[in-house]
Structures are given as structure tokens and as C-alpha cells.
Scaffold this motif. Structure first.
Motif, PDB file in Angstrom:
ATOM      1  N   THR A  76       0.833  -1.195   0.000  1.00  0.00           N
ATOM      2  CA  THR A  76       0.000   0.000   0.000  1.00  0.00           C
ATOM      3  C   THR A  76       0.868   1.245   0.000  1.00  0.00           C
ATOM      4  OG1 THR A  76      -1.714  -1.183   1.201  1.00  0.00           O
ATOM      5  CG2 THR A  76      -1.835   1.212   1.225  1.00  0.00           C
ATOM      6  N   SER A  77       0.483   2.216  -0.818  1.00  0.00           N
ATOM      7  CA  SER A  77       1.285   3.436  -0.935  1.00  0.00           C
ATOM      8  C   SER A  77       0.392   4.629  -1.211  1.00  0.00           C
ATOM      9  CB  SER A  77       2.312   3.272  -2.067  1.00  0.00           C
ATOM     10  OG  SER A  77       3.093   4.441  -2.219  1.00  0.00           O
ATOM     11  N   GLY A  78       0.822   5.783  -0.742  1.00  0.00           N
ATOM     12  CA  GLY A  78       0.178   7.034  -1.116  1.00  0.00           C
ATOM     13  C   GLY A  78       0.745   7.541  -2.433  1.00  0.00           C
ATOM     14  N   ARG A  79       0.171   8.618  -2.955  1.00  0.00           N
ATOM     15  CA  ARG A  79       0.604   9.157  -4.244  1.00  0.00           C
ATOM     16  C   ARG A  79       0.672  10.674  -4.151  1.00  0.00           C
ATOM     17  NH1 ARG A  79      -4.579   7.425  -6.769  1.00  0.00           N
ATOM     18  NH2 ARG A  79      -5.132   7.957  -4.636  1.00  0.00           N
ATOM     19  N   PRO A  80       1.702  11.280  -4.744  1.00  0.00           N
ATOM     20  CA  PRO A  80       1.763  12.745  -4.759  1.00  0.00           C
ATOM     21  C   PRO A  80       0.531  13.325  -5.438  1.00  0.00           C
ATOM     22  CG  PRO A  80       3.827  11.795  -5.498  1.00  0.00           C
ATOM     23  CD  PRO A  80       2.841  10.674  -5.428  1.00  0.00           C
ATOM     24  N   TRP A  81       0.036  14.406  -4.893  1.00  0.00           N
ATOM     25  CA  TRP A  81      -1.070  15.182  -5.463  1.00  0.00           C
ATOM     26  C   TRP A  81      -2.415  14.454  -5.424  1.00  0.00           C
ATOM     27  CZ3 TRP A  81       3.263  14.533  -8.897  1.00  0.00           C
ATOM     28  CH2 TRP A  81       4.234  15.529  -8.742  1.00  0.00           C
ATOM     29  N   ARG A  82      -2.473  13.275  -4.818  1.00  0.00           N
ATOM     30  CA  ARG A  82      -3.727  12.529  -4.750  1.00  0.00           C
ATOM     31  C   ARG A  82      -3.972  12.095  -3.312  1.00  0.00           C
ATOM     32  NH1 ARG A  82      -6.945  12.657  -9.124  1.00  0.00           N
ATOM     33  NH2 ARG A  82      -7.627  10.491  -8.838  1.00  0.00           N
ATOM     34  N   SER A  83      -5.179  12.298  -2.828  1.00  0.00           N
ATOM     35  CA  SER A  83      -5.521  11.819  -1.493  1.00  0.00           C
ATOM     36  C   SER A  83      -5.829  10.336  -1.535  1.00  0.00           C
ATOM     37  CB  SER A  83      -6.743  12.579  -0.957  1.00  0.00           C
ATOM     38  OG  SER A  83      -6.453  13.946  -0.762  1.00  0.00           O
ATOM     39  N   GLY A  84      -5.611   9.661  -0.413  1.00  0.00           N
ATOM     40  CA  GLY A  84      -5.953   8.250  -0.329  1.00  0.00           C
ATOM     41  C   GLY A  84      -4.808   7.334  -0.696  1.00  0.00           C
ATOM     42  N   LEU A  85      -4.967   6.073  -0.306  1.00  0.00           N
ATOM     43  CA  LEU A  85      -3.967   5.043  -0.541  1.00  0.00           C
ATOM     44  C   LEU A  85      -4.450   4.055  -1.591  1.00  0.00           C
ATOM     45  CD1 LEU A  85      -3.202   4.251   3.216  1.00  0.00           C
ATOM     46  CD2 LEU A  85      -1.883   5.748   1.701  1.00  0.00           C
ATOM     47  N   THR A  86      -3.510   3.394  -2.223  1.00  0.00           N
ATOM     48  CA  THR A  86      -3.844   2.325  -3.160  1.00  0.00           C
ATOM     49  C   THR A  86      -2.721   1.300  -3.132  1.00  0.00           C
ATOM     50  OG1 THR A  86      -4.511   1.828  -5.438  1.00  0.00           O
ATOM     51  CG2 THR A  86      -2.752   3.440  -5.149  1.00  0.00           C
ATOM     52  N   ASP A  87      -2.990   0.111  -3.593  1.00  0.00           N
ATOM     53  CA  ASP A  87      -1.938  -0.891  -3.675  1.00  0.00           C
ATOM     54  C   ASP A  87      -1.162  -0.719  -4.976  1.00  0.00           C
ATOM     55  OD1 ASP A  87      -2.514  -2.010  -1.254  1.00  0.00           O
ATOM     56  OD2 ASP A  87      -2.611  -4.076  -2.003  1.00  0.00           O
ATOM     57  N   ILE A  88       0.145  -0.940  -4.893  1.00  0.00           N
ATOM     58  CA  ILE A  88       1.026  -0.891  -6.058  1.00  0.00           C
ATOM     59  C   ILE A  88       1.833  -2.182  -6.122  1.00  0.00           C
ATOM     60  CG2 ILE A  88       1.197   1.631  -5.996  1.00  0.00           C
ATOM     61  CD1 ILE A  88       4.022   1.243  -4.778  1.00  0.00           C
ATOM     62  N   ALA A  89       2.422  -2.440  -7.275  1.00  0.00           N
ATOM     63  CA  ALA A  89       3.265  -3.619  -7.444  1.00  0.00           C
ATOM     64  C   ALA A  89       4.685  -3.283  -7.010  1.00  0.00           C
ATOM     65  CB  ALA A  89       3.256  -4.058  -8.905  1.00  0.00           C
ATOM     66  N   ILE A  90       5.223  -4.053  -6.065  1.00  0.00           N
ATOM     67  CA  ILE A  90       6.621  -3.846  -5.659  1.00  0.00           C
ATOM     68  C   ILE A  90       7.502  -5.026  -6.076  1.00  0.00           C
ATOM     69  CG2 ILE A  90       5.898  -2.393  -3.723  1.00  0.00           C
ATOM     70  CD1 ILE A  90       6.720  -4.740  -1.871  1.00  0.00           C
TER      71      ILE A  90
END
Length: 436
Positions: free
Chosen positions: A143-157
Motif C-alpha cells: 500500500t502506498s500514497g501518491r503525490p497530489w492525490r488523497s488516499g492510498l492504493t496498492d502498487i506492485a513492488i
């Protein structure tokens, strides 16, 4: 049992895998997943939460504080606000707290990300192939946050057997327009889809995607990390300032590349934020953007300089050597002449006070020039401040048609550095500090 053909064209089936036990260190994840989903088939893609991979690999560590664990996993700090840190971690990921997690783990311990998530994905995929005789894709998610966007989402690591990026450049859209910059992060999109069915607190750490076998292929999650040279947003605010200051070097060799006038004007905008006495604006910047203007000024300055040196009794060899030092100005594709104006200064009629008044304005101008040089470095431009215009101010004012009360304070050569600057000798700040 459904098959891939049971789904309408353009659709996917995504579900969370039930029946997995609590994962302990040393657990065989492939065996656990195969036992919970013996009907996995070729072309399926598994989305596996990094937490269970970390637990199986023994990445649960005792830590006196989460902050100490974050320090140990941090390569560089990108941004900081209060206790929150956005950092680059050892896996090359930029995320809050280096991905160190104090949830879903025993008190007094923290959970680190897998040491090499791509390798973890490769091993899990090979284990499922051995146990079930199938070819699947595996994506390790976090799970990671993103610049300029509120909220979290899952990303591929981490990834294995999946084309993590789909490069559409060179193709055309439905209207025939060329796609010049479209590269889709397929693995991240799949990771986010899996999070919708796994949930954050549902105890379902694995999801399966069926119906997207076209996404299978070679690839690793490393491909999703933008190279530093291509990352326009690599630095956080505090680090950007430190980096620009650190990169500010005197550059004496430039390429022929044309300098963007807009970049210089942005640097001037930074320059005029410098402090100044009495709410004045003592800075003026003369920008020499034409080769003719630069040549005319430098020719006149050279003649004035030669005349002064001859008057001082210097030899022809000494004069030639000294004049050659000004070649950095001739070779630069752009020149700026910062000037001091004393508008708004106070006149006391007392030599000591009047001298101090001018010194205040000179210091303010120097602060403006430093802001200018640092801002140029932030724009990727090299520069060299040369004091020569201060030795022939009348000549400079005449050639550039400047008011009599504008005092040229050197000249700044600007351009793209032709070679990396030499390493600056280390300077310990403590050597320049006196504490009382």
C-alpha cells in the motif's frame, strides 16, 4: 467450474483467496496457496500482499522504535513534515516510512518489506509451477500514497511472469491520433484491483485475476521505478533546496546549447526574493541574450582591462595570461550582469554610517546573486560569477546604455556544463562556526 471463455470479452474475474492460515517465518507460501486454490490454472495472475511474504521470509524484526527501523531502511529522505517522512528505501521505492509497518505484527516488532520483492515473486511462481504444473503471473503488492492525490492504493513492488508495463507508444488511438507518451502501468492497475477484493482488514492477503492472460510475460517491478534522470519530481522541497545548493558550482566550460530565456527569468524571480534594507529592491539584472551584445561588451571590457594592466606596468605575457581568465565569459552562450542600485538608501552625512549603509546594499545584492546562481542550478544550468565588470563600470554602463546609478556587480556566465564539475574539497561546517 468456469473457464476463461465463460467471461464476456473485455471482462475480468477478480476474487480474494480464502482459507489461508496465519503465515509464520519459514512458511512455504507456494504450498499454502496451492492448498487453498488447487484449481488455479494457466494464465491466472496472483496478487500477494507483501506482509505475508515478509513474514515468511523472516522480515519481522524487533525494534525499540519504528523510527529507528525507518532510519535503517532509508536511503534518502525526500520530504518531511513533522513526524511523517517520505523516503526512498533500500528497494528503490519512494513511500511513507520506508514501507516499515507496525500493524499486523506483535508488540515491540515491526514488519519490513521483502528484501528483494522481485526475487520473492520469482520464487513463488516457480513453487506454484512445481506444485500445480501451471504457468501463472505473480505480483507482490504493498500500500502506498501518491503525490497530489488523497488516499492510498496498492502498487506492485515485485513481479514475475507479468508484463508490468504496456508500452503503447507508436500506436494510434480510435481517432487515428498517434500515442507518443502512453506507457500503462499494468502491474499497478492489477495490484489496485486486487486490493478491492482483499480489503485492508479482511485477513485475505491473496487475490486472483483470471481473464487477463495477455498480461503474462517477462518483467519485474523494478521497471516501474522511474530512473532518477527522468524523474522531474524526484526531490522533496527541503531536499531540492539542499541539492540545488550542493550542485551550485562554478562552471567554466559550456556546451553550445541555447539557454532557455524563461529559465533565466525564473532565476531572476528567485533572486529578487533576497532580503534588502529599508524594504528596497537594490537588484537589477541585465540579460545579454544576443551574441552581438555579448561580444560588444566583452571586447570593450578587454580593451579597458588591457589598458589598466599596461598602466600597472604588466608584461605582455602577464597581460595575456590575465585576459585569458575572462574566456569563460566569451565561451558562455548567455550572460547576465547583476547591478546594484541604491534607491531608497539613507544618507547620514557621516562617513562611518554612509559606508555601513552601502555595505548593507552590497550584501543584499550578493544575496540576490546567490539566489540567482542557486536557482540556475535548480534549472539544470551551470554558471560562473566573474567580478570583471566591477573593474570597468563606466565602460559597462556606456556599452549597455545603463543609468549612471547602476553599479555592475560582476557578470554571470550561463549555459549547460560541458563536463561534470570537479569535486569540491570537503568543507566541514564546524570549521566556519563560532559559538558564544
Amino acid at each position: 467450474m468456469t473457464t476463461a471463455n465463460d467471461y464476456p470479452e473485455g471482462s475480468l474475474h477478480v476474487w480474494a483467496l480464502a482459507g489461508l492460515p496465519e503465515v509464520q517465518e519459514g512458511a512455504d507460501l507456494a504450498k499454502l496457496i496451492a492448498g487453498a486454490a488447487p484449481d488455479l490454472r494457466d494464465g491466472d495472475i496472483l496478487l500477494v500482499t507483501s506482509k505475508i511474504v515478509s513474514k515468511a521470509e523472516g522480515r519481522v524484526v524487533t525494534a525499540d522504535s519504528r523510527e529507528a527501523a525507518i532510519d535503517a531502511e532509508t536511503v534518502r529522505v525526500v520530504a518531511r513534515r513533522g513526524p511523517l517522512r517520505i523516503v526512498e528505501n533500500r528497494q528503490g521505492l519512494v513511500m511513507a516510512a520506508a514501507g516499515v509497518d507496525a500493524s499486523n505484527t506483535a508488540a515491540g516488532t515491526v514488519l519490513l518489506l521483502p528484501r528483494d520483492p522481485d526475487a520473492s515473486a520469482v520464487a513463488l511462481r516457480a513453487g506454484l509451477r512445481s506444485l500445480l504444473g501451471i504457468e501463472v503471473g505473480v505480483i507482490i503488492t504493498d500500500t502506498s500514497g501518491r503525490p497530489w492525490r488523497s488516499g492510498l492504493t496498492d502498487i506492485a513492488i515485485g513481479a514475475s511472469g507479468v508484463r508490468v508495463l504496456e508500452d503503447l507508444r507508436g500506436a494510434t488511438d480510435a481517432h487515428g491520433n498517434p500515442l507518443n507518451a502512453t506507457v500503462v502501468a499494468t502491474a499497478d492497475e492489477l495490484a489496485a484491483a486486487g486490493d478491492l477484493v482483499k480489503g485492508k482488514a479482511g485477513g485475505l492477503p491473496v487475490a486472483v485475476v483470471r481473464g487477463l492472460s495477455a498480461a503474462l510475460g517477462g518483467g519485474s517491478a523494478r521497471e516501474l521505478i522511474r530512473p532518477a534522470a527522468d524523474d522531474m519530481f524526484r526531490l522533496g522541497t527541503s531536499e531540492a533546496i539542499r541539492e540545488a545548493v550542493a550542485q551550485r558550482r562554478t562552471v567554466r566550460s559550456f556546451t553550445d546549447e541555447v539557454v532557455d530565456p524563461g529559465a533565466v527569468r525564473r532565476a531572476v524571480a528567485a533572486a529578487v526574493t533576497a532580503p534588502a534594507p529599508h524594504h528596497t529592491t537594490p537588484w537589477r539584472f541585465v540579460l545579454l541574450e544576443s551574441a552581438g551584445a555579448r561580444r560588444e561588451l566583452l571586447d570593450a571590457m578587454e580593451q579597458a582591462w588591457i589598458a589598466d594592466l599596461r598602466e600597472d606596468g604588466k608584461s605582455a605575457e602577464s597581460i595575456a595570461r590575465r585576459v585569458s581568465r575572462g574566456e569563460v565569459l566569451r565561451k558562455a552562450p548567455y550572460l547576465a550582469v547583476p547591478c546594484l542600485v541604491m534607491d531608497g538608501s539613507h544618507h547620514y552625512g557621516h562617513q562611518r554610517r554612509d559606508t555601513a549603509e552601502r555595505e548593507m546594499f552590497v550584501v543584499a545584492t550578493g544575496a540576490g546573486v546567490q539566489n540567482f546562481l542557486v536557482a540556475l542550478a535548480a534549472e539544470g544550468l551551470g554558471s560562473a560569477w566573474v567580478s570583471s565588470t566591477m573593474f570597468c563600470r563606466e565602460v559597462v554602463r556606456k556599452v549597455l546604455d545603463l543609468p549612471d546609478d547602476w553599479d555592475p556587480m560582476g557578470a554571470v556566465a550561463i549555459g549547460r556544463a560541458a563536463e561534470p564539475p570537479k569535486e569540491r574539497p570537503p568543507r566541514e561546517a564546524s570549521a566556519f562556526i563560532t559559538v558564544r
